[in-house]
Design a protein around this motif. Sequence first.
Motif, PDB file in Angstrom:
ATOM      1  N   UNK A  54       0.818  -1.220   0.000  1.00  0.00           N
ATOM      2  CA  UNK A  54       0.000   0.000   0.000  1.00  0.00           C
ATOM      3  C   UNK A  54       0.857   1.277   0.000  1.00  0.00           C
ATOM      4  N   UNK A  55       2.083   1.176  -0.381  1.00  0.00           N
ATOM      5  CA  UNK A  55       2.960   2.343  -0.378  1.00  0.00           C
ATOM      6  C   UNK A  55       2.462   3.407  -1.357  1.00  0.00           C
ATOM      7  N   UNK A  56       1.987   2.997  -2.517  1.00  0.00           N
ATOM      8  CA  UNK A  56       1.474   3.961  -3.492  1.00  0.00           C
ATOM      9  C   UNK A  56       0.246   4.681  -2.958  1.00  0.00           C
ATOM     10  N   UNK A  57      -0.630   3.925  -2.293  1.00  0.00           N
ATOM     11  CA  UNK A  57      -1.818   4.548  -1.707  1.00  0.00           C
ATOM     12  C   UNK A  57      -1.426   5.525  -0.603  1.00  0.00           C
ATOM     13  N   UNK A  58      -0.440   5.134   0.205  1.00  0.00           N
ATOM     14  CA  UNK A  58       0.010   6.020   1.283  1.00  0.00           C
ATOM     15  C   UNK A  58       0.598   7.304   0.725  1.00  0.00           C
ATOM     16  N   UNK A  59       1.375   7.189  -0.333  1.00  0.00           N
ATOM     17  CA  UNK A  59       1.954   8.392  -0.937  1.00  0.00           C
ATOM     18  C   UNK A  59       0.873   9.292  -1.514  1.00  0.00           C
ATOM     19  N   UNK A  60      -0.113   8.698  -2.181  1.00  0.00           N
ATOM     20  CA  UNK A  60      -1.212   9.494  -2.734  1.00  0.00           C
ATOM     21  C   UNK A  60      -2.006  10.168  -1.619  1.00  0.00           C
ATOM     22  N   UNK A  61      -2.246   9.437  -0.526  1.00  0.00           N
ATOM     23  CA  UNK A  61      -2.974  10.015   0.610  1.00  0.00           C
ATOM     24  C   UNK A  61      -2.194  11.175   1.224  1.00  0.00           C
ATOM     25  N   UNK A  62      -0.899  10.992   1.372  1.00  0.00           N
ATOM     26  CA  UNK A  62      -0.071  12.062   1.945  1.00  0.00           C
ATOM     27  C   UNK A  62      -0.059  13.299   1.047  1.00  0.00           C
ATOM     28  N   UNK A  63      -0.068  13.088  -0.268  1.00  0.00           N
ATOM     29  CA  UNK A  63      -0.091  14.232  -1.187  1.00  0.00           C
ATOM     30  C   UNK A  63      -1.378  15.028  -1.047  1.00  0.00           C
ATOM     31  N   UNK A  64      -2.465  14.366  -0.651  1.00  0.00           N
ATOM     32  CA  UNK A  64      -3.740  15.068  -0.456  1.00  0.00           C
ATOM     33  C   UNK A  64      -3.839  15.612   0.963  1.00  0.00           C
ATOM     34  N   UNK A  65      -3.453  14.801   1.958  1.00  0.00           N
ATOM     35  CA  UNK A  65      -3.650  15.150   3.359  1.00  0.00           C
ATOM     36  C   UNK A  65      -2.834  16.368   3.779  1.00  0.00           C
ATOM     37  N   UNK A  66      -1.596  16.417   3.392  1.00  0.00           N
ATOM     38  CA  UNK A  66      -0.715  17.492   3.862  1.00  0.00           C
ATOM     39  C   UNK A  66      -1.235  18.873   3.461  1.00  0.00           C
ATOM     40  N   UNK A  67      -1.544  19.142   2.193  1.00  0.00           N
ATOM     41  CA  UNK A  67      -2.034  20.490   1.869  1.00  0.00           C
ATOM     42  C   UNK A  67      -3.393  20.796   2.497  1.00  0.00           C
ATOM     43  N   UNK A  68      -4.273  19.805   2.517  1.00  0.00           N
ATOM     44  CA  UNK A  68      -5.605  20.049   3.067  1.00  0.00           C
ATOM     45  C   UNK A  68      -5.514  20.330   4.565  1.00  0.00           C
ATOM     46  N   UNK A  69      -4.764  19.517   5.289  1.00  0.00           N
ATOM     47  CA  UNK A  69      -4.672  19.694   6.736  1.00  0.00           C
ATOM     48  C   UNK A  69      -3.923  20.972   7.102  1.00  0.00           C
ATOM     49  N   UNK A  70      -2.931  21.340   6.319  1.00  0.00           N
ATOM     50  CA  UNK A  70      -2.205  22.579   6.619  1.00  0.00           C
ATOM     51  C   UNK A  70      -3.111  23.792   6.495  1.00  0.00           C
ATOM     52  N   UNK A  71      -3.992  23.775   5.525  1.00  0.00           N
ATOM     53  CA  UNK A  71      -4.899  24.912   5.335  1.00  0.00           C
ATOM     54  C   UNK A  71      -6.137  24.810   6.213  1.00  0.00           C
TER      55      UNK A  71
END
Length: 136
Positions: A54-71
Amino acid sequence: KVQTMQDSLFTAETQLRKIKQLSVVLESNITKMVSEADEAVRSIVASLLDLSSCQDFNLAYEKIRVPVCDRLSPSVSAMWIVCFLTGLSWLPFFVILNRMIKIFMLQAGLGKVAERKHKKKKGRNRIVDEEEEDEI
């Protein structure tokens, strides 16, 4: 007759050489196919192991989570503070609302206290139940 036998033997030897040459080519082809099949199986196993991690899924999730959570994080924190303050302000309002409802019910003649009648006896106000009223 001997000539015919020699010709037959020569033809048989020639065919036997051709068969040996073709069998060597066939053996090398089969060996190559087996090695390619083994390589393909190893590649499939490796890709399945990568997929199961699930490394690809984790990377995709992190790419979405980080900007959304920061804002979104300051906004969510502000929302919880507003909910907390609203809850705190609701408590006194709730007590006042219940008191006003009780007063309204008493004025309208609703509730247990309204079933009793106020009578004056011996110069004092006294609450008398309906049973006592019949006695008086």
